[in-house]
Design a protein around this motif. Structure first.
Motif, PDB file in Angstrom:
ATOM      1  N   ASN A   1      26.139 -58.858  -5.503  1.00 32.19           N
ATOM      2  CA  ASN A   1      27.116 -57.788  -5.713  1.00 32.19           C
ATOM      3  C   ASN A   1      26.875 -56.957  -6.964  1.00 32.19           C
ATOM      4  O   ASN A   1      27.558 -55.948  -7.173  1.00 32.19           O
ATOM      5  CB  ASN A   1      28.528 -58.385  -5.793  1.00 32.19           C
ATOM      6  N   VAL A   2      25.924 -57.374  -7.798  1.00 31.17           N
ATOM      7  CA  VAL A   2      25.741 -56.681  -9.079  1.00 31.17           C
ATOM      8  C   VAL A   2      24.394 -55.975  -9.202  1.00 31.17           C
ATOM      9  O   VAL A   2      24.241 -55.089 -10.052  1.00 31.17           O
ATOM     10  CB  VAL A   2      25.921 -57.653 -10.267  1.00 31.17           C
ATOM     11  N   MET A   3      23.418 -56.350  -8.395  1.00 29.23           N
ATOM     12  CA  MET A   3      22.115 -55.694  -8.421  1.00 29.23           C
ATOM     13  C   MET A   3      21.877 -55.035  -7.071  1.00 29.23           C
ATOM     14  O   MET A   3      21.508 -55.682  -6.096  1.00 29.23           O
ATOM     15  CB  MET A   3      20.997 -56.695  -8.738  1.00 29.23           C
ATOM     16  N   LEU A   4      22.126 -53.725  -7.025  1.00 28.16           N
ATOM     17  CA  LEU A   4      22.024 -52.976  -5.778  1.00 28.16           C
ATOM     18  C   LEU A   4      20.751 -52.136  -5.813  1.00 28.16           C
ATOM     19  O   LEU A   4      20.635 -51.190  -6.597  1.00 28.16           O
ATOM     20  CB  LEU A   4      23.262 -52.093  -5.592  1.00 28.16           C
ATOM     21  N   THR A   5      19.792 -52.501  -4.976  1.00 27.50           N
ATOM     22  CA  THR A   5      18.460 -51.890  -5.050  1.00 27.50           C
ATOM     23  C   THR A   5      18.341 -50.655  -4.164  1.00 27.50           C
ATOM     24  O   THR A   5      19.061 -50.489  -3.183  1.00 27.50           O
ATOM     25  CB  THR A   5      17.374 -52.899  -4.644  1.00 27.50           C
ATOM     26  N   ASP A   6      17.410 -49.792  -4.529  1.00 27.48           N
ATOM     27  CA  ASP A   6      17.066 -48.592  -3.760  1.00 27.48           C
ATOM     28  C   ASP A   6      15.626 -48.684  -3.294  1.00 27.48           C
ATOM     29  O   ASP A   6      14.847 -49.489  -3.812  1.00 27.48           O
ATOM     30  CB  ASP A   6      17.210 -47.332  -4.633  1.00 27.48           C
ATOM     31  N   SER A   7      15.252 -47.838  -2.351  1.00 26.65           N
ATOM     32  CA  SER A   7      13.854 -47.727  -1.944  1.00 26.65           C
ATOM     33  C   SER A   7      13.109 -46.841  -2.933  1.00 26.65           C
ATOM     34  O   SER A   7      13.718 -46.084  -3.704  1.00 26.65           O
ATOM     35  CB  SER A   7      13.752 -47.118  -0.547  1.00 26.65           C
ATOM     36  N   PHE A   8      11.770 -46.923  -2.907  1.00 29.50           N
ATOM     37  CA  PHE A   8      10.985 -46.037  -3.775  1.00 29.50           C
ATOM     38  C   PHE A   8      11.283 -44.580  -3.455  1.00 29.50           C
ATOM     39  O   PHE A   8      11.408 -43.747  -4.363  1.00 29.50           O
ATOM     40  CB  PHE A   8       9.488 -46.300  -3.624  1.00 29.50           C
ATOM     41  N   ALA A   9      11.416 -44.241  -2.176  1.00 25.90           N
ATOM     42  CA  ALA A   9      11.691 -42.857  -1.788  1.00 25.90           C
ATOM     43  C   ALA A   9      12.987 -42.358  -2.412  1.00 25.90           C
ATOM     44  O   ALA A   9      13.084 -41.209  -2.862  1.00 25.90           O
ATOM     45  CB  ALA A   9      11.744 -42.743  -0.267  1.00 25.90           C
ATOM     46  N   THR A  10      13.991 -43.227  -2.456  1.00 21.12           N
ATOM     47  CA  THR A  10      15.267 -42.845  -3.076  1.00 21.12           C
ATOM     48  C   THR A  10      15.089 -42.611  -4.563  1.00 21.12           C
ATOM     49  O   THR A  10      15.601 -41.630  -5.126  1.00 21.12           O
ATOM     50  CB  THR A  10      16.325 -43.934  -2.829  1.00 21.12           C
ATOM     51  N   HIS A  11      14.368 -43.512  -5.220  1.00 20.94           N
ATOM     52  CA  HIS A  11      14.098 -43.335  -6.651  1.00 20.94           C
ATOM     53  C   HIS A  11      13.339 -42.031  -6.905  1.00 20.94           C
ATOM     54  O   HIS A  11      13.686 -41.266  -7.820  1.00 20.94           O
ATOM     55  CB  HIS A  11      13.271 -44.507  -7.190  1.00 20.94           C
ATOM     56  N   GLU A  12      12.318 -41.792  -6.123  1.00 27.23           N
ATOM     57  CA  GLU A  12      11.499 -40.594  -6.317  1.00 27.23           C
ATOM     58  C   GLU A  12      12.327 -39.328  -6.158  1.00 27.23           C
ATOM     59  O   GLU A  12      12.255 -38.413  -6.994  1.00 27.23           O
ATOM     60  CB  GLU A  12      10.333 -40.595  -5.323  1.00 27.23           C
TER      61      GLU A  12
ATOM     62  N   HIS B   1      12.609 -52.232   0.920  1.00 20.24           N
ATOM     63  CA  HIS B   1      11.720 -51.570   1.869  1.00 20.24           C
ATOM     64  C   HIS B   1      12.563 -50.937   2.970  1.00 20.24           C
ATOM     65  O   HIS B   1      13.594 -51.491   3.358  1.00 20.24           O
ATOM     66  CB  HIS B   1      10.738 -52.589   2.461  1.00 20.24           C
ATOM     67  N   PRO B   2      12.165 -49.773   3.496  1.00 22.56           N
ATOM     68  CA  PRO B   2      13.012 -49.069   4.461  1.00 22.56           C
ATOM     69  C   PRO B   2      13.165 -49.743   5.821  1.00 22.56           C
ATOM     70  O   PRO B   2      14.091 -49.413   6.566  1.00 22.56           O
ATOM     71  CB  PRO B   2      12.332 -47.692   4.595  1.00 22.56           C
ATOM     72  N   THR B   3      12.288 -50.680   6.166  1.00 18.14           N
ATOM     73  CA  THR B   3      12.452 -51.366   7.454  1.00 18.14           C
ATOM     74  C   THR B   3      12.955 -52.788   7.214  1.00 18.14           C
ATOM     75  O   THR B   3      12.650 -53.406   6.194  1.00 18.14           O
ATOM     76  CB  THR B   3      11.134 -51.430   8.239  1.00 18.14           C
TER      77      THR B   3
END
Length: 250
Positions: free
Chosen positions: A204-215, A168-170
């Motif tokens: 260190n192996v699962m680096l997540t993105d926000s939905f906005a980044t994915h979109e 989440h972005p916040t």
């Protein structure tokens, strides 16, 4: 009867980075069910999407197939639509078990299991590509190139199903989702030690993105529409569509 996941049940002097090795493959069905909210809903809906979008004589790619749950869902849903399904995973432990799994079923469409990186897979004549909690394990700098590779190998009107753990972005919102997810794990029988040690193993192996980044990344890759169809806590699944003629089933 599936084996229970106890990989992180005992204290570890040093928590090593998470790997999809023999130990994980051995307990994966239990691990995924107790760790990912809505996993069965996602697998079922992948079949529903396959019934809608997979075209006769086309290819389906399940990148990061693990034990083949998504591939099996597609195979069962496309009984009247001849197609070739490719189940791809970089883990020999996973593909070995996946091969034995798919051979135990009589399927209307063949599932071809291959052990290789998603990035090394040639995508062509694809009406559907699946990345079910796979992209998050690929280095961030390689993600756009892989999505472009997928897009270029897809037919018009084809879809990419992308399921991911997201951030989440916040800070406050992200901590809330993490806390809810950890409680979900506790409710499913994981101890505080197991939750803590697995989080350290994945750090260190699962680096997540926000939905906005994915979109934005999917649109940069060329997809015309990105539809989030599922979200629970910090887990989501979306459909990215390559523009083309409207689906014949509509």
């Amino acid at each position: 009867m599936q084996k229970q996941d106890t990989i992180f049940a005992n204290p570890m002097d040093s928590v090593k980075d998470f790997k999809f090795d023999e130990a994980v493959a051995d307990v994966f069905p239990d691990m995924i069910q107790r760790s990912v909210p809505g996993y069965q809903t996602i697998i079922h809906t992948i079949g529903e999407l396959a019934a809608r979008y997979v075209r006769s004589a086309s290819n389906v790619y399940d990148l990061g197939c693990s034990l083949g749950a998504a591939s099996l869902s597609v195979a069962r849903a496309t009984a009247d639509t001849p197609c070739d399904i490719f189940a791809i995973d970089s883990s020999p432990a996973m593909t070995g078990r996946c091969e034995r799994m798919v051979r135990s079923f009589s399927l209307p469409n063949p599932i071809n299991v291959q052990c290789q990186l998603a990035q090394d897979t040639t995508i062509n004549n694809a009406s559907m590509v699946i990345m079910n909690f796979t992209l998050q394990f690929i280095e961030p700098e390689h993600r756009l190139a892989l999505l472009r590779q997928i897009f270029d190998g897809m037919n018009e009107g084809g879809i990419l199903v992308l399921s991911e753990k997201v951030s989440h972005p916040t800070i406050g919102g992200n901590e809330l989702l993490i806390d809810l997810h950890h409680q979900f794990k506790r409710d499913n029988g994981y101890s505080e030690l197991e939750v803590s040690q697995k989080r350290a193993a994945l750090e260190n192996v699962m680096l997540t993105d926000s939905f906005a980044t994915h979109e934005q990344r999917l649109k940069d890759a060329g997809f015309s529409d990105v539809v989030m169809w599922y979200k629970c806590y910090n887990f989501m699944s979306l459909v990215a569509i390559k523009s083309g003629q409207e689906n014949d089933n509509e």
